[in-house]
Design an enzyme around this catalytic site. Structure first.
Site, PDB file in Angstrom:
ATOM      1  N   GLU A 143       0.821  -1.210   0.000  1.00 45.82           N
ATOM      2  CA  GLU A 143       0.000   0.000   0.000  1.00 45.82           C
ATOM      3  C   GLU A 143       0.860   1.266   0.000  1.00 45.82           C
ATOM      4  O   GLU A 143       0.634   2.184   0.781  1.00 45.82           O
ATOM      5  CB  GLU A 143      -0.963  -0.012   1.190  1.00 45.82           C
ATOM      6  CG  GLU A 143      -1.897  -1.205   1.149  1.00 45.82           C
ATOM      7  CD  GLU A 143      -2.973  -1.219   2.236  1.00 45.82           C
ATOM      8  OE1 GLU A 143      -2.704  -0.703   3.335  1.00 45.82           O
ATOM      9  OE2 GLU A 143      -4.060  -1.747   1.972  1.00 45.82           O
TER      10      GLU A 143
ATOM     11  N   ASP B   2      -8.066  -9.048   4.234  1.00 42.53           N
ATOM     12  CA  ASP B   2      -7.792  -7.855   5.029  1.00 42.53           C
ATOM     13  C   ASP B   2      -8.809  -7.667   6.149  1.00 42.53           C
ATOM     14  O   ASP B   2      -9.622  -6.759   6.086  1.00 42.53           O
ATOM     15  CB  ASP B   2      -7.795  -6.633   4.100  1.00 42.53           C
ATOM     16  CG  ASP B   2      -7.263  -5.391   4.779  1.00 42.53           C
ATOM     17  OD1 ASP B   2      -6.905  -5.477   5.962  1.00 42.53           O
ATOM     18  OD2 ASP B   2      -7.205  -4.342   4.122  1.00 42.53           O
TER      19      ASP B   2
ATOM     20  N   GLU C 254     -12.379  -1.868  12.490  1.00 40.50           N
ATOM     21  CA  GLU C 254     -12.405  -1.159  11.205  1.00 40.50           C
ATOM     22  C   GLU C 254     -13.513  -1.669  10.290  1.00 40.50           C
ATOM     23  O   GLU C 254     -14.247  -0.882   9.694  1.00 40.50           O
ATOM     24  CB  GLU C 254     -11.041  -1.317  10.508  1.00 40.50           C
ATOM     25  CG  GLU C 254     -11.027  -0.707   9.118  1.00 40.50           C
ATOM     26  CD  GLU C 254      -9.668  -0.823   8.423  1.00 40.50           C
ATOM     27  OE1 GLU C 254      -8.740  -1.433   8.999  1.00 40.50           O
ATOM     28  OE2 GLU C 254      -9.547  -0.302   7.308  1.00 40.50           O
TER      29      GLU C 254
HETATM   30  C1  BDP Z   1      -6.104  -2.021   6.091  1.00 34.83           C
HETATM   31  C2  BDP Z   1      -6.365  -0.652   6.658  1.00 34.83           C
HETATM   32  C3  BDP Z   1      -5.177   0.264   6.504  1.00 34.83           C
HETATM   33  C4  BDP Z   1      -3.941  -0.412   7.059  1.00 34.83           C
HETATM   34  C5  BDP Z   1      -3.771  -1.769   6.395  1.00 34.83           C
HETATM   35  C6  BDP Z   1      -2.610  -2.562   6.970  1.00 34.83           C
HETATM   36  O1  BDP Z   1      -7.475  -0.080   6.002  1.00 34.83           O
HETATM   37  O2  BDP Z   1      -5.450   1.468   7.180  1.00 34.83           O
HETATM   38  O3  BDP Z   1      -2.818   0.381   6.848  1.00 34.83           O
HETATM   39  O4  BDP Z   1      -4.915  -2.540   6.607  1.00 34.83           O
HETATM   40  O5  BDP Z   1      -2.866  -3.509   7.697  1.00 34.83           O
HETATM   41  O6  BDP Z   1      -7.138  -2.868   6.467  1.00 34.83           O
HETATM   42  O7  BDP Z   1      -1.456  -2.247   6.695  1.00 34.83           O
END
Ligand code: BDP
Length: 714
Positions: A297, A371, A399
């Site tokens: 990401e 996720d 979340e």
């Molecule tokens: C996702 C979240 C994000 C996190 C990412 C992670 O939306 O904010 O940075 O996971 O685990 O679910 O790195």
């Protein structure tokens, strides 16, 4: 703490599960009072001081009497210590018995010493004794008999860690309980009482590590100014047995070190990290190590320099190894340039690297391959890397599970992952036999890992009650308890938590436990039933938005995940589709590959299913989907009614809080149901079955909702 607002005596939730209010069962209280007449706690360390204070404060609250610190044993003395700190411990427990406890395990035993009755709390370190003391106080708080105790408790996982996604500006990524509790600006000079209470709460459930900063890391935390602040926190946590860890931004050598590259094979870069580690250990001699999110990401990582994840992890591992530190390298990687099912990418990336990591590297793997969705099958990496210690990463913050407003007890979801059988045939298990659970992978027993760990993404913030929703405290609690002992049942943990946090009243316990135990399934039903996933709003992830198809990347779009079309819905992950199933052991994929055999829970995760497909229930898929969404809403409405009946057992403040939150949750459940069904209906072209209440808004209305300031979104 009890706060007085006008003439209202309000329970504000600050005390969590450590309330130590007077034992309500009068007969038991008398027994406790006659059974406990004094205490002798060994040692003079900072931890030993905490042990004494905790016992005295706890017992004073619970029994309503001062328990004197004695020098001689009388009938009913609590003796707490190690064999070194307290001679009586060495006399009661033979050395070979104590040795079995390791560094953190404890005994709690009723015994006799010189004819006097004692309650002995023993361990090999002061911190182990502290764990024993908290357990003992838990017995009293949950009103258990203490006249014949013979408890042995040894943590199954060595490193039980919280991950704070806290930024240096005090925002919390995916935080729903206010700002970060770390007041960086006032550190190191100002030590907030919260830090101490945080450490205490964690120690009471066996958490022994905390990563202070967000995985989307800021290199500044590794600079001198911040290390002094980190050291101040580490000093607070140390007596509670808690080590501090930091997230390491891979590009730190460039961003703060003035180097031209962060290539992990570059000598200067390696030297920079070694020096950095040396510096950190000067400030924090027992620093735990680094947590790294790399090439994920948008985060920098070794692949920016055409190196592997192992190259990156090993460089950092070499830097901390001389000091006894470890590296937790996250497996949460995927790229939209890779034309493969996102859920497969972590396995494809890491499985070939098995055996290439240093001994002090752990791979931190989310419970599921995607996720932190409301329900996912277990991550196929578990069981697939016998030569690399894999640690579990759970998300305690909600979340994807109702965020700030939903009552969802996550223990049942955690257990679902831990209890899943990988059929990976670890050492000593014959081929094809059941029993290689994810829990056994994670605790290291299956593949004889030399280190083991579990991480939980924290749900803690500066809200007075720490977690926002009063019931979210249960998720912090359950995470800690399961990290200590994954064999505990969710029901046991809920029972303990309710008794300590609210009351020992049976009617209340029974009703609330029932609510908690079904809460996860209820949410799954009204959000993402039958294996649906990732259909929430983009960015803030609040509310439903299955229609979104214009996110920055294909693999962030809900339409990528549900694949609804005129024929059906679901992601074909069998051999005719992405074949993600091939990443699991044959015994596992055999259960899931056949559409007629696949459990309903994972149906649309693994299969693209026709709208008129006949489900086990006899309903068509479309009708089953409607049934699930509607029953989810019905269940949460039922919870609302059940809660209202419990008013007399709960203090007014928390009763009202939960009541208001449940009303919001019901609204949100209806919103999820209506928005999803109206949208999916545009594909199925089938009616919502007769008898169900009709959606009171149009699809266009739901599509038009926007939440520019939803919490947790950076
Ligand atoms: C996702 C979240 C994000 C996190 C990412 C992670 O939306 O904010 O940075 O996971 O685990 O679910 O790195």
């Amino acid at each position: 703490m009890l706060i007085i607002t006008g003439c209202l005596l309000a329970e504000d939730g600050y005390r969590l599960w450590l309330r130590y209010d007077a034992v309500s069962d009068k007969a038991l209280l008398t027994k406790y009072k006659t059974g406990i007449n004094g205490m002798i706690a060994g040692g003079n360390s900072a931890t030993a001081v905490i042990i004494k204070e905790e016992l005295q404060n706890g017992l004073k609250g619970l029994l309503g009497k001062n328990i004197a610190s004695l020098t001689n044993i009388v009938d009913g003395t609590i003796v707490a210590g190690t064999a070194e700190s307290l001679a009586v411990i060495g006399t009661i427990f033979p050395l070979f018995e104590l040795e079995k406890l390791g560094k953190e395990g404890f005994f709690i035993t009723t015994s006799r010493f010189n004819g006097k009755k004692v309650i002995a709390i023993a361990g090999n370190t002061d911190v182990a004794v502290l764990y024993g003391v908290f357990h003992f106080l838990r017995l009293l708080q949950t009103q258990q008999p203490i006249d014949k105790l013979n408890i042995v408790s040894i943590p199954k996982i060595q490193n039980r860690i919280l991950n704070h996604w806290d930024n240096l500006n005090r925002t919390v990524e995916r935080g729903y309980a206010g700002s970060s509790i770390w007041d960086w600006h006032k550190l190191p000079g100002y030590i907030d009482q919260r830090y101490i209470d945080y450490a205490k709460a964690n120690a009471s459930i066996g958490i022994n590590g905390t990563v202070l900063t967000n995985v989307n890391a800021n290199a500044l935390v590794l600079t001198k100014m911040y290390l002094e602040k980190v050291a101040a926190l580490a000093n607070v946590f140390r007596p509670y047995g808690i080590k501090v860890y930091l997230t390491a931004r891979f590009s730190a050598p460039v961003e703060t070190g003035g180097l031209k590259t962060a290539d992990p094979l570059d000598t200067q870069v390696r030297e920079w990290w070694k020096k950095k580690a040396d510096e950190i250990y000067q400030y924090i001699p027992d620093f735990g190590g680094f947590l790294v999110k790399a090439n994920s990401e948008g985060q920098p990582g070794p692949q920016n320099y055409k190196r592997t994840h192992a190259d990156g992890a090993n460089m950092l591992a070499d830097a901390v190894a001389p000091h006894g530190g470890m590296v937790m390298w996250r497996a949460f990687v995927y790229s939209n340039e890779t034309p493969d099912d996102r859920s497969k990418q972590a396995y494809s990336e890491f499985k070939p690297l098995d055996g290439q990591f240093r001994k002090n590297v752990l791979l931190q793997v989310k419970n599921g391959p995607l996720d932190f969705q409301p329900r996912e099958p277990f991550h196929p990496l578990f069981g697939a890397m016998p030569q690399t210690p894999l640690m579990m990463e759970f998300q305690v913050t909600q979340e994807y599970l109702g965020q700030a407003t939903s009552l969802v007890y996550l223990s049942t979801m955690f257990k679902e992952a831990l209890d899943a059988d990988t059929y990976s045939k670890g050492k000593g298990l014959p081929a094809g036999q059941a029993g290689s659970t994810v829990a056994k992978v994670v605790d290291g027993s299956l593949d004889n890992y030399s280190i083991s760990a579990m991480a939980g993404v924290a749900n803690i913030g500066s809200d007075r009650n720490w977690t926002g929703h009063p019931f979210a405290q249960a998720n912090w609690y359950a995470y800690g308890r399961l990290a200590w002992d994954h064999d505990l049942t969710s029901s046991q943990i809920a029972d303990e938590w309710i008794r300590q946090t609210f009351t020992n009243e049976k009617t209340y316990i029974t009703a609330v436990k029932r609510i908690m135990m079904s809460s996860h399934e209820t949410l799954v039903n009204y959000m993402t039933p039958l294996g649906l996933n990732h259909i929430m709003g983009t960015g803030h992830h609040y509310g439903p938005a299955p229609w979104v198809s214009n996110a920055g990347r294909a693999d962030w779009n809900p339409v990528y995940f549900h694949k609804a079309d005129s024929i059906g819905i679901g992601f074909d992950r069998t051999a005719t589709g992405s074949n993600a199933l091939s990443q699991y052991a044959k015994e596992v994929s055999d259960q899931w590959k056949d559409i007629n055999n696949c459990p309903d829970e994972y149906l649309l995760w693994f299969h693209h299913v026709k709208w008129d497909y006949k489900m086990r229930s006899g309903r068509t898929l479309w009708n089953e989907l409607c049934y699930k969404y509607y029953s989810g809403v019905d269940s949460i409405r039922a919870v609302q009614h059940q809660w209202n009946k419990l008013e007399k057992y709960v203090d007014k403040a928390r009763f009202e809080q939960v009541k208001m939150l449940l009303a919001i949750q019901v609204k949100e459940a209806i919103w999820w149901r209506n928005a999803c069904l109206l949208y999916f209906q545009t594909f199925s072209q089938m009616p919502i079955p007769a008898g169900y209440e009709k959606p009171d808004q149009t699809l266009e209305y739901y599509k038009g909702l926007s939440f520019p300031y939803a919490p947790g979104n950076g």
